[in-house]
Write an enzyme that holds these catalytic residues in place. Structure first.
Site, PDB file in Angstrom:
ATOM      1  N   LYS A  69      22.298 -25.970  26.830  1.00 55.48           N
ATOM      2  CA  LYS A  69      22.649 -24.561  26.968  1.00 55.48           C
ATOM      3  C   LYS A  69      23.927 -24.449  27.805  1.00 55.48           C
ATOM      4  O   LYS A  69      24.107 -25.175  28.797  1.00 55.48           O
ATOM      5  CB  LYS A  69      21.482 -23.859  27.661  1.00 55.48           C
ATOM      6  CG  LYS A  69      21.672 -22.418  28.063  1.00 55.48           C
ATOM      7  CD  LYS A  69      20.407 -21.950  28.786  1.00 55.48           C
ATOM      8  CE  LYS A  69      20.495 -20.540  29.303  1.00 55.48           C
ATOM      9  NZ  LYS A  69      19.248 -20.138  29.993  1.00 55.48           N
ATOM     10  N   SER A 145      16.945 -16.420  28.417  1.00 53.92           N
ATOM     11  CA  SER A 145      18.347 -16.603  28.121  1.00 53.92           C
ATOM     12  C   SER A 145      18.654 -17.910  27.399  1.00 53.92           C
ATOM     13  O   SER A 145      19.797 -18.182  27.047  1.00 53.92           O
ATOM     14  CB  SER A 145      19.157 -16.543  29.423  1.00 53.92           C
ATOM     15  OG  SER A 145      18.818 -17.592  30.306  1.00 53.92           O
ATOM     16  N   SER A 169      13.386 -17.539  31.293  1.00 53.62           N
ATOM     17  CA  SER A 169      14.349 -17.952  30.270  1.00 53.62           C
ATOM     18  C   SER A 169      14.043 -19.271  29.579  1.00 53.62           C
ATOM     19  O   SER A 169      14.740 -19.630  28.626  1.00 53.62           O
ATOM     20  CB  SER A 169      15.760 -18.002  30.876  1.00 53.62           C
ATOM     21  OG  SER A 169      16.188 -16.711  31.214  1.00 53.62           O
TER      22      SER A 169
END
Length: 472
Positions: A69, A145, A169
């Site tokens: 990520k 997220s 997240s």
């Protein structure tokens, strides 16, 4: 190797094929890149691809394709833009400590995934790069997220991907995409050297995966304080992999049927909990009712103070670094609103928020004395359509943004405040075939028990068969 064959294996399964010389690392990397080329146009989950990244071939995952990520973790040669138009597209100069451990585990980095701007959303729909689509249903959220990582793993592009969790997240995209999402105990994994206990220790780094054993084995590889870490927690009594492979003795499990913030829960999420209760009873566990509930407004107000302080820091860092203006040509509207709130927050208000976090942490610890772990829905609803959580809304206040986020991610953020481990498991799909996760939260340092229970439920439910339906 065909994609359907490649995607059918979890990370350790692919590693075994490599060890048995049934496949090469180059062939697996080619499978991953071909999957990105074929599937990512519909998902918009992977932002960049990489070739030739180093990894330890003798690690437990030696040669298994992997994605990171674009937030917090840094990999030499990879981009990390935090979902923001203002962030320079400059490859990182060096690995962070966690990335070094990912490489030592044998994970072969093949690309990077989307995150909402600054990771400040429970969905991943950026102005910079566009929305990430849920692989189960286009036009629906893949969570946030770590939504890019969640969608990529669920679609079979890679078996494991990096994720981090400051309010849910890891667990939110796990719920939305039908994955295993473990948020470890605070300080279990390293965040250095650039940051230490991000978000006043609310955020932690790890991964999303399709199998319990992958999450457990990877945690064995990356757990432990890095050099200069602010805190060191006790090591587990046994390996996490061994815990995941060993069914637990009969447990006492608390059941929270609604929301720990007192907000409504969708009938599908309630059904996920009810079905799991029956499954646990059949496995011999004792279920006890729990009515644990926080004051929503008090919780939202104090956590908003913490998040907005970091929003202010993020915007200031980007504008100082690039010379760009703090405006909607460079940042999303909610990010700017929260940054402005953070700039106007004083030290006394931040200390009051941290004092509140300490108080609820003590209350939660006392509550958990009555059971081994707590079952709840992960989220308040199945994955919503795009646009429901709009981080570019110019008309929403900072506090209302936090309220809106916590109304959806209603059962995840407490355990970022307390530091307790929590895991989302794919134990339910809605009537229209969208994943709905359930969450188990444990006591501090209790990942082993959560992984043991998760392994038992995985054997009982066999969610891999459901996951494979996406590509078979």
């Amino acid at each position: 190797m065909k994609f359907s064959e490649y995607a059918d294996f979890d990370g350790l399964g692919l590693a075994q094929l490599l060890a048995d010389k049934q496949v090469s690392a180059a062939e697996l990397a080619m499978c991953a890149h071909e999957a990105i080329a074929e599937k990512n146009p519909a998902l918009n989950a992977v932002l960049s691809t990489l070739d030739g990244q180093p990894y330890a071939a003798d690690g437990p995952f030696g040669g298994v394709p992997f994605l990171i990520k674009e937030l917090i973790v840094q990999a030499e040669g990879a981009l990390s833009r935090a979902g923001c138009r203002a962030t320079p597209a400059v490859p990182a100069a060096a690995d962070t400590n966690l990335m070094q451990r990912f490489r030592q585990a044998g994970l072969h980095l093949v690309g990077t995934t989307q995150t909402p701007e600054m990771g400040y959303n429970a969905t991943t729909e950026t102005v910079a790069f566009g929305p990430v689509h849920n692989p189960w249903k286009r036009g629906h959220s893949a969570g946030g997220s770590s939504g890019g990582s969640g969608a990529a793993v669920a679609a079979g592009i890679v078996p494991i991907a990096h994720a981090n969790d400051g309010g849910g997240s890891i667990r939110v995209p796990a719920s939305c995409n039908g994955l295993v999402g473990l948020k470890p105990t605070r300080d279990r994994t390293p965040s250095g050297p650039g940051v230490s206990d991000p978000l006043f220790a609310h955020a932690i780094e790890f991964a999303v995966s399709r199998s319990v054993r992958d999450s457990a084995a990877l945690l064995d590889c990356v757990a432990g304080a890095d050099l200069g870490a602010a805190h060191i927690i006790a090591a587990p009594e046994t390996s996490f992999a061994m815990a995941a492979a060993t069914p637990p003795s009969a447990l006492t499990i608390g059941v929270l049927r609604g929301s720990m913030l007192g907000t409504p829960v969708h009938s599908e999420n309630a059904a996920a909990v009810e079905n799991t209760v029956k499954r646990l009873q059949n496995l011999g566990h004792t279920l006890v009712e729990c009515d644990y509930c926080l004051d929503f407004e008090e919780f939202a107000r104090h956590i908003n103070t913490i998040w907005c302080a970091f929003a202010a820091q993020f915007v200031e860092q980007m504008t100082n670094l690039t010379g760009c203006a703090a405006d909607t040509d460079h940042f999303e509207a909610v990010t700017l609103t929260c940054a402005e709130f953070g700039r106007n927050t004083n030290a006394v208000e931040i200390l009051a928020a941290l004092d509140y976090v300490n108080r609820i942490t003590r209350v939660a610890a006392a509550e958990f004395a009555a059971y081994d772990c707590l079952l709840s829905s992960t989220l308040a609803t199945p994955p919503p359509e795009h646009g429901v959580l709009n981080q570019n809304d110019p008309d929403i206040s900072a506090l209302d943004w936090t309220r809106k986020t916590f109304t959806y991610a209603t059962n995840t953020p407490l355990f970022n405040s307390t530091g307790q481990p929590a895991i989302s498991l794919p134990l339910h799909w809605s009537a229209d075939n969208l994943p709905v996760g359930v969450q188990f939260a444990g006591k501090m340092g209790g990942e082993g028990l959560l992984l043991s229970l998760a392994g038992q439920l995985e054997q009982d439910y066999n969610w891999q068969a459901k996951q494979r339906s996406l590509w078979q």
